[in-house]
Every structure is written in structure tokens, then in C-alpha cells.
Design an enzyme around this catalytic site. Structure first.
Site, short mmCIF file in Angstrom:
data_model
loop_
_atom_site.label_atom_id
_atom_site.label_comp_id
_atom_site.label_asym_id
_atom_site.label_seq_id
_atom_site.Cartn_x
_atom_site.Cartn_y
_atom_site.Cartn_z
N HIS A 19 0.84 -1.21 0.00
CA HIS A 19 0.00 0.00 0.00
C HIS A 19 0.88 1.26 0.00
CE1 HIS A 19 -3.04 -2.60 2.43
NE2 HIS A 19 -3.56 -2.46 1.22
N LYS A 43 -17.64 -6.84 7.84
CA LYS A 43 -16.27 -7.37 7.77
C LYS A 43 -15.61 -7.26 9.14
CE LYS A 43 -12.66 -6.96 4.21
NZ LYS A 43 -12.24 -6.15 3.06
N ARG A 92 -1.80 -6.26 -8.42
CA ARG A 92 -0.75 -7.24 -8.16
C ARG A 92 -0.75 -8.34 -9.21
NH1 ARG A 92 -2.96 -7.54 -2.17
NH2 ARG A 92 -4.77 -7.18 -3.48
N SER A 130 -2.78 -7.76 3.06
CA SER A 130 -3.06 -7.57 4.49
C SER A 130 -3.43 -8.90 5.13
CB SER A 130 -4.21 -6.57 4.68
OG SER A 130 -3.80 -5.29 4.27
P1 ADP Z 1 -9.60 -4.07 -0.13
O1 ADP Z 1 -10.20 -4.62 1.13
O2 ADP Z 1 -10.45 -3.07 -0.87
O3 ADP Z 1 -8.94 -5.10 -1.04
P2 ADP Z 1 -6.98 -3.42 0.71
O4 ADP Z 1 -6.67 -2.60 1.91
O5 ADP Z 1 -6.62 -4.86 0.78
O6 ADP Z 1 -8.47 -3.17 0.45
O7 ADP Z 1 -6.32 -2.83 -0.61
C1 ADP Z 1 -6.55 -1.53 -1.07
C2 ADP Z 1 -5.87 -1.34 -2.42
O8 ADP Z 1 -4.49 -1.61 -2.30
C3 ADP Z 1 -6.37 -2.25 -3.53
O9 ADP Z 1 -6.38 -1.53 -4.74
C4 ADP Z 1 -5.34 -3.33 -3.61
O10 ADP Z 1 -5.25 -3.90 -4.89
C5 ADP Z 1 -4.09 -2.53 -3.30
N1 ADP Z 1 -3.02 -3.36 -2.78
C6 ADP Z 1 -3.06 -4.16 -1.70
N2 ADP Z 1 -1.87 -4.77 -1.51
C7 ADP Z 1 -1.05 -4.34 -2.51
C8 ADP Z 1 0.32 -4.62 -2.90
N3 ADP Z 1 1.05 -5.48 -2.22
N4 ADP Z 1 0.80 -3.98 -3.98
C9 ADP Z 1 0.03 -3.12 -4.67
N5 ADP Z 1 -1.26 -2.82 -4.38
C10 ADP Z 1 -1.79 -3.42 -3.32
#
Ligand code: ADP
Length: 160
Positions: A19, A43, A92, A130
Site C-alpha cells: 500500500h 467485515k 498485483r 493484508s
Molecule cells: P480491499 O479490502 O479493498 O482489497 P486493501 O486494503 O486490501 O483493500 O487494498 C486496497 C488497495 O491496495 C487495492 O487496490 C489493492 O489492490 C491494493 N493493494 C493491496 N496490496 C497491494 C500490494 N502489495 N501492492 C500493490 N497494491 C496493493
């Protein structure tokens, strides 16, 4: 010229290095990035909203272009309220692509002026999620390779 404001929505449970990399790269393109923590009553999260907000604030304390907020309605409504015409998302893999394409199509029907900007993850962060971090935490493993160093202490104090 009008300020280019973008939002980066997500759960951030917790924020990862993946992120952080996307957000930092987005600040090279936009004037302001609002990290929008989505509140989803259905959630169950490991970290409370307040903890997730604190961790984001710590991670970006020296970046004045980054703001932190939360929302519990439609993403498009949050964008309208904050005059944000761009949504940033990270990609990703092809599963992310399919998911993001669907969300983009729905958002465009609801708010045609909104543009989705997709940034590829840095190769070294492509496997970080995450949920992987939460899994490692649940087994008392070392997460220092996966989350920003600014939040390591806080994560450890909340979970150990
Ligand atoms: P959600 O619950 O909407 O998936 P996240 O917090 O997991 O929310 O992710 C928010 C954004 O960050 C999404 O666009 C996701 O694709 C991106 N993201 C999460 N992990 C990575 C990573 N390792 N590299 C690039 N983008 C990421």
C-alpha cells in the site's frame, strides 16, 4: 489550475509496504491523496478503525500530500464530497485486474467524471496482502518485511 485530488480506498487491516509504495508513487502524480478507510459492518477486522487510522498517520507523518479519512457509504459519494475525481488502486495480478475492472465499471455508471488510475505493484511487493500479514501475526511470526517500519512497534504492542 484545479488541484488534482485522488482517493485510495481500502481496509488497511493493516497497511502494508505494498500500500505504502502505491501511495508514495501516487503523490508524484496527484496534488493530494486521501487514504479512505472503508468501514464495512459485515467485515471483521483485526485492528480497530482507530488503530488502522493511527497506523496510516504514522506511516505518512512526513508527507503533507497525504490525508487520512474513513467512510461508510458509497465510494463515489465520498469522492464527490471531497472533490476527488480520481480513484487509485493497486494491481498485483490478473485476479486484482478482473476485480478492479468490475468496480471501475460500476463506479463509472454511478459517477462518469470519476477516473480510475491503476498502478502496478512493485515486483518485490506483489505477493504482500493484508490477510497474509494477519496470518503471520496469528502465528506470532515476524512481519517486518511486510509492513512499514513506522508501525512495527504499534502492531507488535497490539497483538503480542
Ligand atoms: P480491499 O479490502 O479493498 O482489497 P486493501 O486494503 O486490501 O483493500 O487494498 C486496497 C488497495 O491496495 C487495492 O487496490 C489493492 O489492490 C491494493 N493493494 C493491496 N496490496 C497491494 C500490494 N502489495 N501492492 C500493490 N497494491 C496493493
Amino acid at each position: 489550475m484545479k488541484n488534482k485530488i485522488a482517493i485510495f480506498p481500502g481496509s488497511f487491516d493493516p497497511i502494508t509496504k505494498g500500500h505504502k509504495s502505491i501511495i508514495e508513487r501516487a503523490t508524484q502524480i496527484f496534488d493530494e491523496i486521501i487514504i479512505a478507510i472503508g468501514i464495512n459492518a459485515n467485515k471483521n477486522t483485526l485492528f480497530s478503525l482507530e488503530d488502522r487510522k493511527n497506523m496510516l498517520e504514522k506511516s505518512f507523518h512526513n508527507n503533507p500530500k497525504v490525508k487520512i479519512a474513513s467512510f461508510d457509504g458509497l465510494t463515489v459519494d465520498f469522492c464527490k464530497e471531497h472533490n476527488a475525481n480520481y480513484i487509485i488502486r493497486g494491481l498485483r495480478n490478473s485476479a486484482d485486474f478482473e476485480y478492479e475492472k468490475t468496480i471501475h465499471e460500476v463506479n463509472t455508471l454511478l459517477y462518469p467524471e470519476l477516473e480510475t488510475v491503476l498502478l502496478f505493484s512493485e515486483p518485490k511487493y506483489g505477493v504482500i496482502t493484508s490477510s497474509l500479514v494477519r496470518e503471520i501475526i496469528s502465528h506470532k511470526g515476524d512481519i517486518s518485511e511486510f509492513v512499514p517500519k513506522e508501525i512495527l512497534k504499534e502492531v507488535n504492542s497490539k497483538t503480542k
